[in-house]
Scaffold this motif. Structure first.
Motif, PDB file in Angstrom:
ATOM      1  N   UNK A  86     -39.526  -8.818   4.332  1.00 40.23           N
ATOM      2  CA  UNK A  86     -40.109  -8.890   5.671  1.00 40.23           C
ATOM      3  C   UNK A  86     -40.073 -10.322   6.206  1.00 40.23           C
ATOM      4  N   UNK A  87     -40.480 -11.269   5.371  1.00 40.47           N
ATOM      5  CA  UNK A  87     -40.552 -12.669   5.814  1.00 40.47           C
ATOM      6  C   UNK A  87     -39.158 -13.228   6.078  1.00 40.47           C
ATOM      7  N   UNK A  88     -38.239 -13.002   5.138  1.00 35.45           N
ATOM      8  CA  UNK A  88     -36.888 -13.552   5.292  1.00 35.45           C
ATOM      9  C   UNK A  88     -36.159 -12.911   6.464  1.00 35.45           C
ATOM     10  N   UNK A  89     -36.311 -11.595   6.629  1.00 34.02           N
ATOM     11  CA  UNK A  89     -35.649 -10.925   7.752  1.00 34.02           C
ATOM     12  C   UNK A  89     -36.126 -11.450   9.091  1.00 34.02           C
ATOM     13  N   UNK A  90     -37.439 -11.630   9.226  1.00 34.33           N
ATOM     14  CA  UNK A  90     -37.979 -12.163  10.478  1.00 34.33           C
ATOM     15  C   UNK A  90     -37.499 -13.590  10.714  1.00 34.33           C
ATOM     16  N   UNK A  91     -37.516 -14.416   9.675  1.00 33.39           N
ATOM     17  CA  UNK A  91     -37.087 -15.803   9.827  1.00 33.39           C
ATOM     18  C   UNK A  91     -35.625 -15.929  10.213  1.00 33.39           C
ATOM     19  N   UNK A 218     -41.910 -20.459   5.809  1.00 36.08           N
ATOM     20  CA  UNK A 218     -41.279 -19.690   6.879  1.00 36.08           C
ATOM     21  C   UNK A 218     -42.302 -19.356   7.965  1.00 36.08           C
ATOM     22  N   UNK A 219     -43.508 -18.969   7.557  1.00 37.94           N
ATOM     23  CA  UNK A 219     -44.549 -18.656   8.540  1.00 37.94           C
ATOM     24  C   UNK A 219     -44.874 -19.873   9.405  1.00 37.94           C
ATOM     25  N   UNK A 220     -44.927 -21.051   8.790  1.00 37.89           N
ATOM     26  CA  UNK A 220     -45.179 -22.275   9.549  1.00 37.89           C
ATOM     27  C   UNK A 220     -44.031 -22.565  10.520  1.00 37.89           C
ATOM     28  N   UNK A 262     -34.396 -25.248   9.921  1.00 40.28           N
ATOM     29  CA  UNK A 262     -35.445 -25.174   8.903  1.00 40.28           C
ATOM     30  C   UNK A 262     -35.853 -23.728   8.659  1.00 40.28           C
ATOM     31  N   UNK A 263     -35.985 -22.952   9.713  1.00 41.51           N
ATOM     32  CA  UNK A 263     -36.380 -21.552   9.588  1.00 41.51           C
ATOM     33  C   UNK A 263     -35.348 -20.760   8.794  1.00 41.51           C
TER      34      UNK A 263
END
Length: 354
Positions: A86-91, A218-220, A262-263
């Motif tokens: 979820x995190x990597x796909x969004x980033x 990634x969230x940051x 960076x993202x």
């Protein structure tokens, strides 16, 4: 004559405010549908596998209740992999959207430009030195910045033309991938398996330590991307208009470029160089939701999370060969998309040559 007058009046009745309202409704509808699909995918992710379980059992196991075996499977194997997807796909999707708007180039994306390959190179170098895996996000970020620097050195003089940008980016990506493969071959056997995931992109074996380290970063970076979105919208108007509105175009463009790189690099620290998520998702969202807005950017991140998690579930449960990396599925879906985009970009050139 009467029909013409009616057409003009109908066009005048469509105000910019009503157009924005319709687009907002469309974005909310698409976002709601994406959330429903995401909920289904998350449920499938934590309940299916060699130890199938009901959603209630999986939910209790996620919070540490129930049978110890169920708790172990859900908390240590399924949940970290799902959250990483979820995190990597969004980033990756948000980074791709930002780069395409910055370069005004539909082919610009972290994987095509070599950024994710650079992130993988940095991560593998770190593994080769035997340093703690918790520093992989830092190494991936450094590798991504290195790839961006190489791309700038080789492509800047051409004015970042579409064909030159893509070709140079693919060359940088291929060169860094070759360096990664060489290091993997030269690694001791105990390190080769942990480094091999960085050649194609994989979510296998993700741990909570990796998720918290890279996922938090990634969230940051995502928060920074949304905070800078207004500057990106102003740059869409052109440098002259941006300057008239009090924005320094070169500074704003550098801030947005660093944020996007960076993202993408930090997302690649979780998965390796997963291909084409960053390239295809922004196009699909723009086609369905209309012109770029902050809502579109949020929808892009949500769609990227859905795509990567769905691809990972296909790898785990639908393909006849077990153990394949998720990058195989995304590359299979994205390669035809890249070909179509390149053909569309070459058409004006062909006309001018004819």
């Amino acid at each position: 004559m009467t029909d013409t007058v009616r057409t003009v009046k109908a066009a005048e009745s469509v105000s910019p405010a009503s157009a924005r309202t319709r687009q907002l409704r469309r974005i909310l509808l698409l976002g709601g549908c994406a959330l429903i699909v995401l909920f289904v995918l998350v449920t499938v992710s934590v309940t299916t596998g060699q130890m199938p379980m009901t959603p209630s059992v999986a939910l209790r196991g996620l919070f540490g209740f129930g049978d110890p075996a169920d708790v172990l499977v859900v908390q240590e194997f399924r949940a970290p992999r799902m959250v990483a997807a979820l995190i990597a796909g969004a980033g990756l999707a948000v980074a791709g959207s930002m780069l395409q708007r910055l370069f005004r180039n539909p082919l610009a994306s972290p994987d095509v430009m070599g950024v994710t390959g650079g992130a993988s190179f940095g991560a593998v170098v770190l593994l080769a030195t035997g340093v703690s895996a918790s520093l992989i996000p830092v190494a991936a970020l450094g590798g991504g910045m290195l790839a961006a620097l190489l791309l700038g050195v080789f492509a800047w003089r051409s004015g970042l033309a579409v064909t030159r940008l893509v070709l140079v980016g693919l060359a940088v990506q291929a060169g860094l991938a070759a360096a990664v493969n060489l290091m993997v071959v030269r690694f001791p056997a105990e390190l080769a398996n942990s480094a091999l995931q960085w050649t194609t992109g994989s979510l296998y074996g993700r741990t909570w330590t990796e998720v918290w380290a890279a996922g938090g970063a990634v969230a940051l970076a995502l928060a920074c991307a949304f905070a800078l979105h207004r500057r990106l919208a102003v740059l869409d108007l052109g440098d002259d208009s941006a300057g008239a509105l009090g924005l320094i175009p070169s500074t704003a463009r550098l801030q947005l470029l660093v944020t996007a790189i960076a993202l993408a690099s930090l997302a690649a620290a979780l998965t390796g160089p997963v291909a084409f998520v960053a390239l295809a998702v922004p196009h699909v969202v723009r086609f369905l939701a209309g012109p770029p807005t902050a809502g579109n950017l949020a929808l892009t991140g949500l769609a990227g999370a859905v795509l990567l998690l769905a691809s990972d579930l296909v790898v785990q449960h639908l393909l006849p060969v077990s153990g394949l990396p998720v990058g195989v599925v995304t590359a299979t879906l994205g390669a035809p998309w890249l070909l179509v985009l390149m053909i569309r970009q070459s058409r004006p050139v062909n006309r001018s040559l004819g």
